[in-house]
Design a protein around this motif. Structure first.
Motif, short mmCIF file in Angstrom:
data_model
loop_
_atom_site.label_atom_id
_atom_site.label_comp_id
_atom_site.label_asym_id
_atom_site.label_seq_id
_atom_site.Cartn_x
_atom_site.Cartn_y
_atom_site.Cartn_z
N PRO A 117 0.84 -1.21 0.00
CA PRO A 117 0.00 0.00 0.00
C PRO A 117 0.87 1.26 0.00
O PRO A 117 1.25 1.77 1.06
N LEU A 118 1.17 1.77 -1.18
CA LEU A 118 2.07 2.92 -1.29
C LEU A 118 1.49 4.17 -0.65
O LEU A 118 2.24 5.06 -0.22
N ASP A 119 0.17 4.26 -0.57
CA ASP A 119 -0.43 5.43 0.08
C ASP A 119 -0.26 5.38 1.59
O ASP A 119 -0.57 6.35 2.30
N GLN A 120 0.22 4.26 2.12
CA GLN A 120 0.47 4.10 3.55
C GLN A 120 1.98 3.93 3.81
O GLN A 120 2.37 3.38 4.84
N TYR A 121 2.79 4.42 2.89
CA TYR A 121 4.21 4.05 2.95
C TYR A 121 4.91 4.57 4.21
O TYR A 121 5.72 3.86 4.82
N SER A 122 4.61 5.79 4.62
CA SER A 122 5.26 6.31 5.83
C SER A 122 4.90 5.48 7.06
O SER A 122 5.72 5.25 7.94
N SER A 155 10.51 2.28 -1.61
CA SER A 155 9.35 2.63 -2.43
C SER A 155 9.69 2.68 -3.91
O SER A 155 8.84 2.38 -4.76
N GLN A 170 -1.70 3.76 -6.23
CA GLN A 170 -1.45 3.70 -4.79
C GLN A 170 -1.06 2.31 -4.30
O GLN A 170 -0.84 2.11 -3.10
N THR A 171 -0.94 1.37 -5.24
CA THR A 171 -0.65 -0.01 -4.87
C THR A 171 0.40 -0.57 -5.82
O THR A 171 0.39 -0.28 -7.02
N SER A 191 -9.83 -1.97 -0.80
CA SER A 191 -8.92 -0.84 -0.63
C SER A 191 -7.66 -1.28 0.10
O SER A 191 -7.61 -2.36 0.70
N ASN A 192 -6.65 -0.44 0.04
CA ASN A 192 -5.43 -0.72 0.78
C ASN A 192 -5.71 -0.78 2.27
O ASN A 192 -6.52 -0.01 2.79
#
Length: 609
Positions: free
Chosen positions: A64-69, A82, A93-94, A368-369
Motif C-alpha cells: 500500500p504505497l499510500d500508507q508508505y510512511s 518505495s 497507490q498499490t 482498498s489498501n
C-alpha cells in the motif's frame, strides 16, 4: 479400519488387486460412465488452486504505497524501498514486490484480479486449524469433515465412488489429498505425491525398491496398484495427447506442477479442479528479508517462484488457446502482523490478498489498501474486508455457475458475490451451451433469451482447442423469449473435438460463447465384457453381457502398446482363449487386452502368470 474410514483418507482404487493366490479382478468400464460424463461441469471451465502454505505476508506482497510512511514506522527493518515497488496500471497507490515482475506484466495485460483483505471472523492463528477452516469453508468455531470443493463435486456425482466419471473429479499434485476435495464418503482427488512420481505414472515406471525378495514383491505390488487404477490410463492418455507450448524453469517445482496441469488440460482431460502447492513455507518469523537488501531474502525467493511459475503457466495456456477457460487462485491460511519482529520477520496475522490469474477475469483490485495505524503495536492486524467464503461463493456462482440451491448446499448460507470474473454484455442472453456425442453424430444445443439484433450463429470446431474453423451456421430468430437452437455435426473423423458458437450481430460486431469439449463415447466397454479367471495361466473365457454376432478381434499388447498376441474369432456371447495352441504365449506380466466387434470396443487389464 472400517471401509468408510479408509475411503475418507484414500483416493479411489477402481479395481481391487490381490497377490499370492488371490485373483486380480478385471472388468470392462461401467457403461454409466459415459452418461455421467455428460452430466459433468458442462461449461468446460477449470479451477487451479495454488496453496501458499504457512501464511503469506500480504503487506510485503501487495504494497500500500499510500500508507508508505506508516509502513516504514511499522516495519522499518523489512520494508521495501518505495522506488523498487513495481507499479500497476490504473492502481497508482498499490504496487507489487520487486520479485513479482511476471505477475506485474500479467496484471497490466488484464490477466490478474486481486481481492484485498481476505480472512474470516474470529480467526485462528494456528496453522493446522486455520488451514482446515480454509479447506472446509467452516466458521472458526465449527468443525467440518468435508471440503468446500469436495461438497461441490459431490453435487455433480452424488453416487461417487460407486459410480464415477471417466476423468478424475480433481487432480492434486505436490502432496497427499487434502481436505479441500473431501466429499462425504471419499476424497475426490487423484493424487500424485510429487512431479517425478507423476512422470513415473504416465510412463508405467514404479519407484525403485531394495534388491531383495521383499523389494521385488513391493515393486510388483506398486505396479499392480498403478495398473488396476482406471484413472492411470486416463491420465496417461491425456498427458500423451497434450503438448506444452511454453517454456518452464526446470528448477522451479511449482512451475513443474503447473506444466503438468497445462498438458493434461490440453490433452483433453475434463477434470474441473486441480490443486498444486508452493514448494516452500511462507511462515516467515525470521529472516524474511536479507539485512543488506530488503528486496532480497527468503520471501523474495518464494514470490519469485510464484511469479515465474504463473507467468509460464499463463503464457502456455494463452498459446494453447485455453487461457479463457482456466482460472487460477492462490490461498494461504492467514496473513502476517503489520508490525515486524526483531528477527527480520513477521508473526501470524489476520487478513491478506488473494490473487486470481486467467483470461476471463475482471482485471482490477477489489477492496482498498489496508489502513496502518500511526501508533502501531505488535497486536495490530490487517483488518478483514472480505470473508474468504465470499471468494468461494463467487467462484462457484460465476465461474462454475452453480445454482443458488447448490450454493446453499456447499456453503450453507449466501455470501456477497465479488466482481472477480468478467461479465460480457451481449445482445442475447446465452443461457446454456451443451453437447452430446451419440454414435457417429454430435448434437450441439444452446438456449437463448432476449435476442435482439443477432444476424446468425456460426458453429465452429477445433481438434486442438486453439484453431477453430466454421462447420455450419444457424439463422437467429431474434425472440425475447427463451429459444433452443440445435446443430448436428456429422463429419466426425476423430474422437475429441472442441466447439464454440460465434455470435454475429447485424451491426457486424462479434462475440463468442464458452468453449465446449466433447469426447467420443463409442468405445470402451459398452458391451459389458468380462474375462475370467484373471490372473491367466493357459486359458481364459471372454463373455459379453449383450449378445453379438459376426467376428471379434482379440488383441493383447504390452504396457507400451506393442502387440504381442492377436486372434480373430466368431462370437456370440461367450468364447474361450487357449494359449496352449498359440504359437507364442505372452510371457508372465501385465498386459492390455483389447476386443473389437463391429462398432463395439473394450479394453481390460490382464495378468498373465
Amino acid at each position: 479400519m472400517k471401509r468408510r474410514d479408509f475411503l475418507k483418507i484414500s483416493p479411489a482404487l477402481s479395481l481391487p488387486f490381490f497377490i499370492n493366490g488371490f485373483p486380480l479382478t478385471a472388468a470392462a468400464e461401467n457403461p454409466l460412465l459415459h452418461l455421467l460424463r455428460e452430466q459433468a461441469l458442462e461449461n468446460g471451465r477449470v479451477l487451479v488452486l495454488i496453496q501458499l502454505n504457512g501464511g503469506n505476508d500480504g503487506l510485503n506482497t501487495l504494497i500500500p504505497l499510500d500508507q508508505y510512511s506508516q509502513l516504514v514506522n511499522a516495519r522499518g527493518n523489512i520494508v521495501l524501498p518505495s522506488n523498487k515497488v513495481l507499479p500497476l496500471n490504473g492502481a497508482p497507490q498499490t504496487g507489487l514486490h520487486p520479485a513479482m515482475s511476471g505477475i506485474q506484466q500479467l496484471y497490466n495485460n488484464g490477466q490478474v484480479n486481486i481481492v484485498q483483505g481476505v480472512s474470516y471472523p474470529n480467526p485462528s492463528f494456528s496453522h493446522f486449524r486455520s488451514t482446515d477452516i480454509w479447506f472446509t469453508g467452516s466458521n472458526s468455531n465449527e468443525y467440518l469433515n468435508t471440503g468446500w470443493l469436495g461438497r461441490a463435486l459431490e453435487l455433480e456425482y452424488p453416487g461417487y465412488p460407486n459410480t464415477f466419471p471417466v476423468d478424475p473429479l480433481a487432480v492434486q499434485i505436490g502432496s497427499q489429498a487434502s481436505l479441500i476435495t473431501q466429499s462425504s464418503t471419499i476424497n475426490t482427488a487423484v493424487t500424485v505425491t510429487d512431479p517425478n512420481a507423476f512422470y513415473n505414472l504416465v510412463n508405467g515406471i514404479v519407484d525403485p525398491a531394495p534388491d531383495t525378495p521383499y523389494g521385488h514383491e513391493l515393486t510388483f505390488l506398486r505396479l499392480i496398484k498403478q495398473q488396476t487404477d482406471d484413472y492411470t490410463a486416463v491420465i496417461r492418455d491425456a498427458y500423451n495427447a497434450g503438448t506444452n507450448q511454453g517454456s518452464y524453469a526446470a528448477d522451479n517445482s511449482l512451475a513443474t506442477q503447473l506444466k503438468i496441469v497445462a498438458r493434461l488440460i490440453k490433452g483433453g482431460l475434463t477434470t474441473p479442479v486441480y490443486v498444486v502447492s508452493h514448494p516452500d513455507t511462507f511462515d516467515t518469523h525470521a529472516n524474511q528479508v536479507a539485512v543488506a537488501d530488503t528486496t532480497t531474502g527468503n520471501h523474495a525467493i518464494m514470490l519469485d517462484i510464484l511469479s515465474t511459475a504463473m507467468t509460464s503457466f499463463q503464457q502456455d495456456l494463452t498459446a494453447m488457446g485455453l487461457h479463457e477457460r482456466v482460472a487460477s487462485m492462490t490461498f494461504t491460511e492467514f496473513g502476517r502482523r503489520i508490525k515486524s519482529n526483531d528477527s527480520l520477520g513477521t508473526d501470524h496475522g489476520m487478513a491478506g490478498p488473494v490473487f486470481f490469474f486467467g483470461g476471463s477475469l475482471n482485471p482490477v483490485i477489489i477492496g482498498s489498501n489496508p489502513v496502518i495505524p500511526q501508533n502501531i503495536t505488535a497486536n495490530d492486524q490487517v483488518t478483514m474486508q472480505y470473508d474468504f467464503r465470499s471468494v468461494y461463493y463467487s467462484v462457484l456462482k460465476d465461474w462454475f455457475q452453480l445454482t443458488n440451491e447448490q450454493l446453499n448446499s456447499v456453503l450453507f448460507e449466501p455470501y456477497n458475490v465479488l466482481p472477480i470474473f468478467r461479465q460480457t454484455a451481449l445482445p442475447v442472453k446465452l443461457l446454456s451451451f451443451t453437447g452430446k456425442w451419440a454414435g457417429n453424430k454430435v448434437t450441439l444445443q444452446w438456449d437463448t433469451d432476449q435476442e435482439s439484433g443477432i444476424d446468425y450463429y456460426e458453429v465452429q470446431r477445433s481438434d486442438d482447442g486453439n484453431n477453430f474453423s466454421k462447420i455450419g451456421m444457424v439463422s437467429a430468430i431474434n425472440t425475447t423469449i427463451k429459444h433452443t437452437y440445435t446443430f448436428n455435426d456429422l463429419s466426425l473423423s476423430k474422437s475429441l473435438y472442441y466447439y464454440r458458437i460465434k455470435i454475429i450481430e447485424k451491426s457486424g460486431a462479434i462475440e463468442f460463447s464458452s468453449v465446449l469439449l466433447l469426447k467420443s463415447n463409442q468405445s470402451v466397454g459398452r458391451t459389458g465384457v468380462k474375462i475370467f479367471p484373471n490372473p491367466v495361466t493357459d486359458r481364459f473365457t471372454v463373455s459379453f453381457d449383450n449378445k453379438l454376432s459376426g467376428s471379434v478381434t482379440v488383441m493383447i499388447t504390452d504396457l507400451s502398446g506393442k502387440e504381442v498376441w492377436k486372434q480373430e474369432r466368431d462370437v456370440t456371447d461367450v468364447f474361450d482363449i487357449n494359449f496352449s495352441f498359440a504359437s507364442r504365449k505372452p510371457v508372465a506380466g501385465i498386459y492390455i487386452l483389447k476386443l473389437y466387434a463391429k462398432n463395439e470396443e473394450a479394453t481390460l487389464k490382464l495378468l498373465v502368470q
